[in-house]
Each structure stands twice: as structure tokens, then as C-alpha cells.
Design a protein around this motif. Structure first.
Motif, PDB file in Angstrom:
ATOM      1  N   THR B 246       0.745  -1.124  -0.007  1.00 22.64           N
ATOM      2  CA  THR B 246      -0.131  -0.033   0.027  1.00 22.64           C
ATOM      3  C   THR B 246       0.931   1.359   0.023  1.00 22.64           C
ATOM      4  OG1 THR B 246      -1.559  -1.384   1.279  1.00 22.64           O
ATOM      5  CG2 THR B 246      -1.833   1.132   1.169  1.00 22.64           C
ATOM      6  N   ILE B 247       1.862   1.256   0.976  1.00 23.00           N
ATOM      7  CA  ILE B 247       2.779   2.293   0.851  1.00 23.00           C
ATOM      8  C   ILE B 247       3.353   2.679  -0.490  1.00 23.00           C
ATOM      9  CG2 ILE B 247       4.738   3.136   1.838  1.00 23.00           C
ATOM     10  CD1 ILE B 247       3.878   2.205   4.801  1.00 23.00           C
ATOM     11  N   ILE B 248       3.923   1.555  -0.948  1.00 23.59           N
ATOM     12  CA  ILE B 248       4.750   2.015  -2.337  1.00 23.59           C
ATOM     13  C   ILE B 248       3.739   2.477  -3.263  1.00 23.59           C
ATOM     14  CG2 ILE B 248       5.584   0.526  -4.328  1.00 23.59           C
ATOM     15  CD1 ILE B 248       7.104  -1.208  -1.867  1.00 23.59           C
ATOM     16  N   GLN B 249       2.279   1.931  -3.264  1.00 23.83           N
ATOM     17  CA  GLN B 249       1.492   2.326  -4.233  1.00 23.83           C
ATOM     18  C   GLN B 249       1.046   3.514  -3.980  1.00 23.83           C
ATOM     19  OE1 GLN B 249      -1.462  -0.605  -4.332  1.00 23.83           O
ATOM     20  NE2 GLN B 249      -2.021  -0.075  -6.481  1.00 23.83           N
ATOM     21  N   TYR B 250       0.592   4.003  -2.769  1.00 24.97           N
ATOM     22  CA  TYR B 250      -0.023   5.306  -2.625  1.00 24.97           C
ATOM     23  C   TYR B 250       0.750   6.333  -1.799  1.00 24.97           C
ATOM     24  CZ  TYR B 250      -3.959   2.617  -4.136  1.00 24.97           C
ATOM     25  OH  TYR B 250      -5.041   2.139  -4.477  1.00 24.97           O
ATOM     26  N   TRP B 251       2.296   6.173  -2.116  1.00 26.75           N
ATOM     27  CA  TRP B 251       3.002   7.206  -1.188  1.00 26.75           C
ATOM     28  C   TRP B 251       2.972   8.509  -2.049  1.00 26.75           C
ATOM     29  CZ3 TRP B 251       5.903   7.378   2.965  1.00 26.75           C
ATOM     30  CH2 TRP B 251       6.898   8.453   3.093  1.00 26.75           C
ATOM     31  N   ASN B 252       2.745   9.390  -0.986  1.00 24.65           N
ATOM     32  CA  ASN B 252       2.596  10.802  -1.545  1.00 24.65           C
ATOM     33  C   ASN B 252       1.470  10.949  -2.452  1.00 24.65           C
ATOM     34  OD1 ASN B 252       3.922  13.094  -0.483  1.00 24.65           O
ATOM     35  ND2 ASN B 252       5.706  12.481  -1.754  1.00 24.65           N
ATOM     36  N   PHE B 253       0.514  10.315  -2.006  1.00 26.18           N
ATOM     37  CA  PHE B 253      -0.788  10.450  -2.968  1.00 26.18           C
ATOM     38  C   PHE B 253      -1.203  12.004  -2.809  1.00 26.18           C
ATOM     39  CE2 PHE B 253      -5.329  10.277  -3.536  1.00 26.18           C
ATOM     40  CZ  PHE B 253      -5.392   9.198  -4.618  1.00 26.18           C
ATOM     41  N   THR B 254      -1.415  12.423  -3.985  1.00 25.38           N
ATOM     42  CA  THR B 254      -2.046  14.071  -3.713  1.00 25.38           C
ATOM     43  C   THR B 254      -3.003  14.251  -4.868  1.00 25.38           C
ATOM     44  OG1 THR B 254       0.538  14.498  -3.404  1.00 25.38           O
ATOM     45  CG2 THR B 254      -1.046  16.340  -3.965  1.00 25.38           C
ATOM     46  N   ILE B 255      -4.030  14.698  -4.444  1.00 22.73           N
ATOM     47  CA  ILE B 255      -5.114  15.164  -5.554  1.00 22.73           C
ATOM     48  C   ILE B 255      -5.279  16.340  -5.414  1.00 22.73           C
ATOM     49  CG2 ILE B 255      -6.930  14.640  -3.760  1.00 22.73           C
ATOM     50  CD1 ILE B 255      -8.622  13.475  -6.062  1.00 22.73           C
ATOM     51  N   THR B 256      -5.288  16.989  -6.663  1.00 27.92           N
ATOM     52  CA  THR B 256      -5.543  18.370  -6.799  1.00 27.92           C
ATOM     53  C   THR B 256      -6.911  18.674  -7.609  1.00 27.92           C
ATOM     54  OG1 THR B 256      -3.440  18.574  -6.990  1.00 27.92           O
ATOM     55  CG2 THR B 256      -4.374  20.603  -7.534  1.00 27.92           C
ATOM     56  N   ARG B 257      -7.536  19.703  -7.400  1.00 31.28           N
ATOM     57  CA  ARG B 257      -8.633  19.909  -8.360  1.00 31.28           C
ATOM     58  C   ARG B 257      -8.352  21.209  -9.046  1.00 31.28           C
ATOM     59  NH1 ARG B 257     -14.547  20.142  -8.626  1.00 31.28           N
ATOM     60  NH2 ARG B 257     -14.849  21.433 -10.512  1.00 31.28           N
ATOM     61  N   TYR B 258      -8.448  20.745 -10.432  1.00 29.69           N
ATOM     62  CA  TYR B 258      -8.343  22.154 -11.306  1.00 29.69           C
ATOM     63  C   TYR B 258      -9.685  22.339 -11.919  1.00 29.69           C
ATOM     64  CZ  TYR B 258      -3.347  21.237 -11.176  1.00 29.69           C
ATOM     65  OH  TYR B 258      -1.969  21.129 -10.944  1.00 29.69           O
ATOM     66  N   ASP B 259      -9.941  23.347 -12.933  1.00 26.96           N
ATOM     67  CA  ASP B 259     -11.223  23.778 -13.223  1.00 26.96           C
ATOM     68  C   ASP B 259     -12.088  22.614 -13.765  1.00 26.96           C
ATOM     69  OD1 ASP B 259     -10.619  26.227 -12.506  1.00 26.96           O
ATOM     70  OD2 ASP B 259     -10.128  26.881 -14.497  1.00 26.96           O
ATOM     71  N   LYS B 260     -11.548  21.604 -14.562  1.00 29.20           N
ATOM     72  CA  LYS B 260     -12.220  20.631 -15.206  1.00 29.20           C
ATOM     73  C   LYS B 260     -11.831  19.376 -14.999  1.00 29.20           C
ATOM     74  CE  LYS B 260     -13.839  23.748 -18.888  1.00 29.20           C
ATOM     75  NZ  LYS B 260     -13.481  24.412 -20.057  1.00 29.20           N
ATOM     76  N   GLU B 261     -10.705  19.213 -14.145  1.00 28.06           N
ATOM     77  CA  GLU B 261     -10.452  17.868 -14.018  1.00 28.06           C
ATOM     78  C   GLU B 261      -9.776  17.725 -12.593  1.00 28.06           C
ATOM     79  OE1 GLU B 261      -7.781  18.199 -17.305  1.00 28.06           O
ATOM     80  OE2 GLU B 261      -5.976  18.757 -16.038  1.00 28.06           O
ATOM     81  N   LEU B 262      -9.640  16.492 -12.304  1.00 28.01           N
ATOM     82  CA  LEU B 262      -8.732  15.991 -10.963  1.00 28.01           C
ATOM     83  C   LEU B 262      -7.468  15.409 -11.342  1.00 28.01           C
ATOM     84  CD1 LEU B 262     -11.639  13.866  -8.941  1.00 28.01           C
ATOM     85  CD2 LEU B 262     -10.774  16.449  -8.510  1.00 28.01           C
ATOM     86  N   PHE B 263      -6.460  15.830 -10.685  1.00 31.92           N
ATOM     87  CA  PHE B 263      -5.302  15.251 -11.172  1.00 31.92           C
ATOM     88  C   PHE B 263      -4.666  14.641  -9.696  1.00 31.92           C
ATOM     89  CE2 PHE B 263      -0.543  16.360 -11.458  1.00 31.92           C
ATOM     90  CZ  PHE B 263      -0.484  15.668 -12.617  1.00 31.92           C
ATOM     91  N   ILE B 264      -4.107  13.553 -10.171  1.00 30.47           N
ATOM     92  CA  ILE B 264      -3.682  12.542  -8.983  1.00 30.47           C
ATOM     93  C   ILE B 264      -2.156  12.291  -9.154  1.00 30.47           C
ATOM     94  CG2 ILE B 264      -3.742  10.278  -7.770  1.00 30.47           C
ATOM     95  CD1 ILE B 264      -6.728  10.478  -8.453  1.00 30.47           C
ATOM     96  N   THR B 265      -1.254  12.461  -8.320  1.00 27.62           N
ATOM     97  CA  THR B 265       0.039  11.724  -8.324  1.00 27.62           C
ATOM     98  C   THR B 265       0.247  10.960  -7.279  1.00 27.62           C
ATOM     99  OG1 THR B 265       0.901  13.637  -7.117  1.00 27.62           O
ATOM    100  CG2 THR B 265       1.206  13.870  -9.235  1.00 27.62           C
ATOM    101  N   ARG B 266       0.861   9.751  -7.382  1.00 31.01           N
ATOM    102  CA  ARG B 266       1.227   8.992  -6.390  1.00 31.01           C
ATOM    103  C   ARG B 266       2.301   7.884  -6.881  1.00 31.01           C
ATOM    104  NH1 ARG B 266      -0.936   3.577  -7.574  1.00 31.01           N
ATOM    105  NH2 ARG B 266      -2.386   3.989  -9.442  1.00 31.01           N
ATOM    106  N   GLY B 267       2.797   7.230  -5.736  1.00 34.34           N
ATOM    107  CA  GLY B 267       3.881   6.088  -5.856  1.00 34.34           C
ATOM    108  C   GLY B 267       5.001   6.568  -5.264  1.00 34.34           C
ATOM    109  N   LEU B 268       5.629   5.445  -4.832  1.00 34.83           N
ATOM    110  CA  LEU B 268       7.011   5.385  -4.274  1.00 34.83           C
ATOM    111  C   LEU B 268       8.068   5.019  -5.183  1.00 34.83           C
ATOM    112  CD1 LEU B 268       8.664   6.191  -1.647  1.00 34.83           C
ATOM    113  CD2 LEU B 268       8.569   3.857  -1.144  1.00 34.83           C
TER     114      LEU B 268
END
Lengths: 160, 486
Positions: B246-268
Motif C-alpha cells: 500500500t505504501i509503495i502504491q500510494y506514497w505521497n498520494f496527492t489530489i488536486t482539483r483544477y477547473d475541469k479535472e482532478l489530478f492525482i500523483t502517487r507512488g514511491l
């Protein structure tokens, strides 16, 4: 969804369904005959199997041809509004369906050999996630409905 | 706009690895048979020919693959024997995501995935290895220049722009502690246990019989206490593995809301980006597994129309791996204000629905119990326990189920094993059905069945045995007939 829809499907639907059921009933009939033939050739098989199968075949015939098509026809109703399609069907489980026009993706009519014999065709309404059918409408009526629905569905098509 | 470019040579490594991985499974049975017959020579010969061919093809396809950025489109040419040219217009691009696995990171590279709006995935493109700078350039060129209204910032001012984005747009990041909790409650050790079992059964054929026999003998000669201790150690080990994955997969999981989309970065180890256009979101779901529910924890996901069917992904996309249930409302308010979560005033099922729920969950164990009771009377207690458990399960299903209408949103709460709450906007519901059988009609009950579009054919929300008036009310709310079209 409190009242049932107004329109009924074509009365010939009963005939078409009966014919389909007749054709399907051939399968248990063949199995029954097979059982008798097998019992004649092999001693270890009893004729009772054949007799039970024969009774079942007759029962199936009575239910699927004399009872079900009529009940099914009586229950089948539909209504087309400007904004949505309202369908009711089902013998034991009655299902009432609402399909909004703006969710309709495409409409088809289709016709197999049996429906063709009675001049009927099936209307199929697809949304992005589901498909719905109005079976056995009079051919011209089905074509008109198809055009009418696709006309109505064209209005205000937003994403998905 | 720019010259045709090849991928970074490391791209070859990826295609070699990929081809080997694909072919291994196909040839494994053959290899096992051959090894069984002591035909080592042929195995090695075959393998080296195969690997040689794979390397040859990878080099050739790398040579023949190039991409070119043009005014407002990207052009990709590929194919060894059959040349394929593909142009993707900038206006059709839904999202561009950069992801890096370990090899990418060693060389400072990135993978670029270009997704278009259609449901046909052969149209989408992926550049398996380009340098980070090129990747960023592609991303910015193809994406941000699209909005001409935005100030024309590119290239050097990139870093600045990112900062601006971070300030302007709501963002939520997972803390390592939360991630640890997520891992320890994930229950994924069940899956790992299965995988380990599978791997062992595959490996078994390679372990020499003598060693295997000795090991089993040793295990069976131990006292019960030792065996239990061993089992506990194995379980703990799997649990730790679950946390790690789980930690490797979701490390630093960040979700950002832009005007028309959601942007996700994750992973170790493998850094992944994904973009979810808001237009494609069909529903938001909140899932509480039986481990997490008593702790007041839940994960939040979205149902997306079409998406990457081929990519062996999960049914839905997590937009937050874990959070306290009481924080969900404010999280949605920040990130997805289009949806709201206020389950107060949930409409529950009538008491007369209980028998239906219990009978449905008990019927199969009941049959099993009867069969066992007739055949092996002394073991009746085993299916008996199962029956009792399914009774409880049915009751909890009944307890959990409910719905709520809030303005243009339908909230449906249900339970398979985990508790699942779905928030669906009115306009995403594709159709609505009311089902009644004879008993239902006598008792004034009805079943509601409504569907949304998701990655596969569609997901049905079925609420069984509601009061018929409630279903009629939902139908009235759903019907487009009475009110003007919004």
C-alpha cells in the motif's frame, strides 16, 4: 410510476409468441421420444422415465403456449412521452422502467423470421449503460416510433 | 514545429522486458515438461533463440518508432513491417499523464500516456520512454496551450506556473501515518496469501522431492504450539507485506482539483500521474470495509465512464485511499463540490423487508445444511455456523441499505461485504426501474433498479424491498416529465 402506461403492443404478439413456444416445445418432445426409444432398446431403462418426461412435456406445452403468451401480452404496456419512455412488463415480477429521452443513445428496430410472418418488429432502445425493448409492435408503428424517439432524443444531448 | 524524434534507447529495454514477460507464461508449461525430461539443452537453446528474436524486434521497432510534435497535434509513426502513422489532434486529447518506474528514474526518463475522449483505446498512445524534459514539454505543449485564454506561460516559466497552480487549486495530500493505517487495514493480505499460495504451487515443481519431503517431515514432527507460532509469523509477515505494498502504491498520494479535472500523483517506486476529467465522472463512492468501518475510516472513489479498459485496472479509481469518515464531507466540498455527502436523514427499509433479506442470504447455506444433515449427520454444525453467519449478514445488509435524495443527487447506501455509499447526480442515471413480484404487491414493497455508466457495461444500483411509496417518490424525482428540463 403510479399508473401503468397506456399503449398496448400488437395483439398479433400473442400469435408470434405462441409460434415461438411451439418451436421450442419440439425440444422436450424429441427428448421424450428419445427416452422411449432408449427404453425400448435397453432393458435397464424403465419406461417410467419416458412417461414422466411425456407428462412434463405436455405441462410445458400447456403453460408456455396456452397461458404465458396471453398473460405476457396483458402485462406489456408502454407509453412514449416527449421527455421519457415508460415501459411495463413481466408476469410474476412486474417491472416498470423509465428511460429519459436525453439519455437515449440509439434506437433500433429488428425483426426475426417469426415476427416477419406476422408483420411485427421489435423496438430496441439503448442508453449508455442499459438496453430496453418493446417487443412485437406493428412494423410501421415500430418504424414511426423509432423515428419519433430518435427525433426526441436528439434534443439537448449533453455529455454521456 | 519540431523534428521527428525517437524514444530514448531505454525504451528498448522496456519492450524487451515486456515481450519476455508475455512469452514466459506461454512457454512455461513447455519448459516444465522439457525440464521434467531433462532436456536442458533444448530449453536453453530455445530460450536464447527466443530472447535473440525479442531483442532484434525490440531494436527494430525502436528504430522505426518516432514521434513529432506539430502545430496543434502529435504525430506518431511506428511498425516494422506495417507502417502506421497516427496523428492525434490536441483538441481531442483528454489527458496526458507522466509516470516513472524505477528504470525510468535511474535514467531520468518518463512514460507519456496520451488519452483521448473516445472509448476506443487503440487510438490512445503511450510513449514508453522519453527524457523528463521532453515529457514535460509534450505535456505543456499539448495540454496547456489549448486554453488560449490562459496567459501564455510555457517552457522556462513552468516551475512558477506549477506553484501558482498549487496555490490556486484545492489540494489534498495523504500523510505517511494515514497511509500506514490504510495499509494495515487494507485486508490485502488475503490477496497476498492467495498469490503466495499460487507462487508456491508453481515453485513446488522445481523443489527437489528429497528436500520437500524432509521439510514436510520436519513441519509435521513439530509440536502444535510451534505450528501455531509459525502460522502467526507467516500471517504477520503477509500483513507487513500488505502495508508495504500500500505504501509503495500510494506514497505521497496527492489530489488536486483544477477547473475541469482532478489530478492525482502517487507512488514511491513508480511515480504515477492520472488525470480525471470531471465530465467523465459518473458517481462518487465511499467504501467502508468491515475492518475499517468500526474504526470510522473509509476510502473514496469515483466511477468513470469508459477509461482504460485494457489496462487491467480496478473497477473504479480511488480519489483518496483512506480518511476519517467525518472528514469526507469537507473533502468533497473542497475537491468535488459538485457532490455532497450528508447521509443524515437516510430513508431506511421498512421492517417487513427483513424476511426477504434473511431468506435471500440463507437459502444456499440452508440447502447445504439439509444435504449435510442427511448425509453426514455428525458434521451438521459446520454448515450450521455458515447459516448463522449468513443470517447475520442478511440482517446487516438490511440494516445498511437506504437511500436519500438531495436536490439533484441520489445517495444509495448498500452492503455486499463492505459498506458502499454512492453519490449519483440525477443526470448520470441512465434509466430507472421499479420491480414488484406478487408478494411485493401484497405487502406494498418494491425494488428499485437504476444504472449508471462505468468502465464496463454499466453499474446497477439496486435497492431491494423499499416501500412502494418511496420508490414512487424516487420515480417522480427522476421523471423528466413534470418539471422543465434543467
Amino acid at each position: 410510476m403510479r399508473e401503468q402506461p397506456n399503449e398496448r403492443i400488437a395483439t398479433d404478439a400473442i400469435k408470434a409468441w405462441k409460434l415461438t413456444a411451439q418451436l421450442i416445445a419440439i425440444i422436450p418432445l424429441l427428448i421424450t421420444i428419445g427416452a422411449f426409444v432408449a427404453a425400448y432398446f435397453f432393458d435397464f431403462l424403465s419406461y417410467w422415465i419416458g412417461i414422466v418426461l411425456a407428462v412434463l412435456t405436455v405441462l410445458e406445452w400447456i403453460i408456455s403456449i396456452l397461458i404465458i403468451p396471453k398473460l405476457r401480452w396483458r402485462r406489456w404496456r408502454y407509453q412514449i412521452y416527449d421527455q421519457e419512455i415508460y415501459i411495463q412488463h413481466g408476469i410474476l415480477i412486474v417491472t416498470r422502467t423509465v428511460v429519459p429521452m436525453i439519455r437515449v443513445q440509439h434506437v433500433d428496430t429488428q425483426q426475426g423470421p417469426i415476427l416477419k410472418k406476422y408483420g411485427l418488429s421489435t423496438l430496441q432502445i439503448s442508453t449508455a449503460a442499459t438496453t430496453h425493448e418493446i417487443p412485437a409492435l406493428i412494423e410501421d408503428e415500430a418504424a414511426d416510433l423509432r423515428d419519433q424517439i430518435s427525433e426526441l432524443a436528439r434534443v439537448e444531448q449533453d455529455d454521456v | 514545429m519540431s523534428e521527428p524524434k525517437r524514444l530514448h534507447p531505454a525504451g528498448m529495454i522496456f519492450s524487451i522486458f515486456q515481450a519476455i514477460r508475455h512469452s514466459v507464461f506461454g512457454f512455461l508449461p513447455l519448459v516444465i515438461i522439457a525440464v521434467g525430461n531433462d532436456a536442458w539443452f533444448y530449453v536453453i537453446l530455445g530460450a536464447s533463440i527466443l530472447i535473440g528474436l525479442i531483442i532484434l524486434f525490440s531494436v527494430l521497432s525502436w528504430l522505426r518508432y518516432n514521434y513529432q510534435l506539430e502545430e496543434d497535434q502529435i504525430r506518431i509513426e511506428q511498425g516494422i513491417l506495417i507502417r502506421k502513422k497516427r496523428t492525434i489532434s490536441k483538441h481531442r486529447i483528454q489527458s496526458i499523464d507522466l509516470s516513472q518506474n524505477i528504470i525510468h528514474r535511474i535514467f531520468g526518463l518518463t512514460k507519456v500516456q496520451i488519452e483521448t475522449a473516445g472509448s476506443d483505446h487503440r487510438i490512445d498512445a503511450a510513449l514508453s520512454a522519453v527524457t523528463m524534459a521532453d515529457g514535460k514539454m509534450l505535456h505543456d505543449q499539448l495540454k496547456y496551450k489549448k486554453q488560449v485564454t490562459e496567459t501564455d506561460v510555457n517552457g522556462e516559466e513552468q516551475d512558477l506556473k506549477e506553484e501558482v497552480h498549487e496555490q490556486d487549486h484545492p489540494q489534498k495530500k495523504i500523510t505517511p501515518k494515514a497511509l500506514f493505517v490504510a495499509g494495515s487495514t487494507s485486508g490485502s493480505f488475503g490477496i497476498i496469501l492467495g498469490l503466495a499460495g499460487l507462487a508456491f504451487s508453481e515453485l513446488e515443481t522445481f523443489i527437489p522431492d528429497r528436500f520437500y519431503n524432509q521439510a514436510t517431515e520436519w513441519v509435521f514432527s513439530q509440536a502444535v504450539q510451534v505450528l501455531i507460532a509459525l502460522a502467526v509469523i507467516v500471517l504477520i509477515l503477509l500483513w507487513v507485506l500488505g502495508i508495504l505494498s500500500t505504501i509503495i502504491q500510494y506514497w505521497n498520494f496527492t489530489i488536486t482539483r483544477y477547473d475541469k479535472e482532478l489530478f492525482i500523483t502517487r507512488g514511491l517506486l513508480e511515480k504515477k500521474q492520472s488525470t480525471i476529467p470531471l465530465k467523465r465522472i459518473q458517481a462518487v463512492g465511499i467504501k467502508e470495509t468491515i475492518i475499517r468501518q468500526p474504526l470510522g475510516l473509509a476510502s473514496v472513489y469515483v466511477e468513470i465512464a469508459s477509461g482504460e479498459i485494457g489496462q487491467n485496472q480496478e473497477m473504479h479509481t480511488l480519489i483518496f485511499p483512506i480518511m476519517r469518515k467525518k472528514h469526507i464531507a469537507s473533502f468533497l466540498k473542497d475537491i468535488l463540490p459538485e457532490y455532497r455527502y450528508q447521509p443524515e436523514g437516510l430513508v431506511k427499509l421498512p421492517t417487513k423487508a427483513i424476511p426477504y433479506y434473511i431468506i435471500r442470504s440463507v437459502i444456499i447455506p440452508l440447502i447445504a445444511t439439509v444435504v449435510v444433515a442427511v448425509q453426514f449427520t455428525e458434521f451438521t454444525w459446520i454448515p450450521g455456523i455458515v447459516m448463522l453467519l449468513s443470517c447475520i449478514y442478511g440482517y446487516f445488509q438490511y440494516k445498511t441499505t437506504g437511500y436519500l435524495i438531495q436536490d439533484q443527487q441520489l445517495l444509495v447506501q448498500s452492503r455486499t461485504i463492505s459498506k458502499d455509499t454512492a453519490l449519483v447526480p440525477h443526470k448520470r442515471l441512465q434509466s430507472l426501474q421499479k420491480k414488484q413480484h406478487i408478494l411485493h404487491r401484497k405487502q406494498g414493497l418494491a425494488t428499485l433498479d437504476t444504472a449508471i455508466l462505468n468502465k464496463f457495461v454499466g453499474r446497477h444500483f439496486i435497492v431491494r424491498e423499499l416501500n412502494v411509496e418511496d420508490v414512487d417518490q424516487i420515480a417522480d424525482w427522476y421523471s423528466y416529465r413534470k418539471k422543465p428540463l434543467s
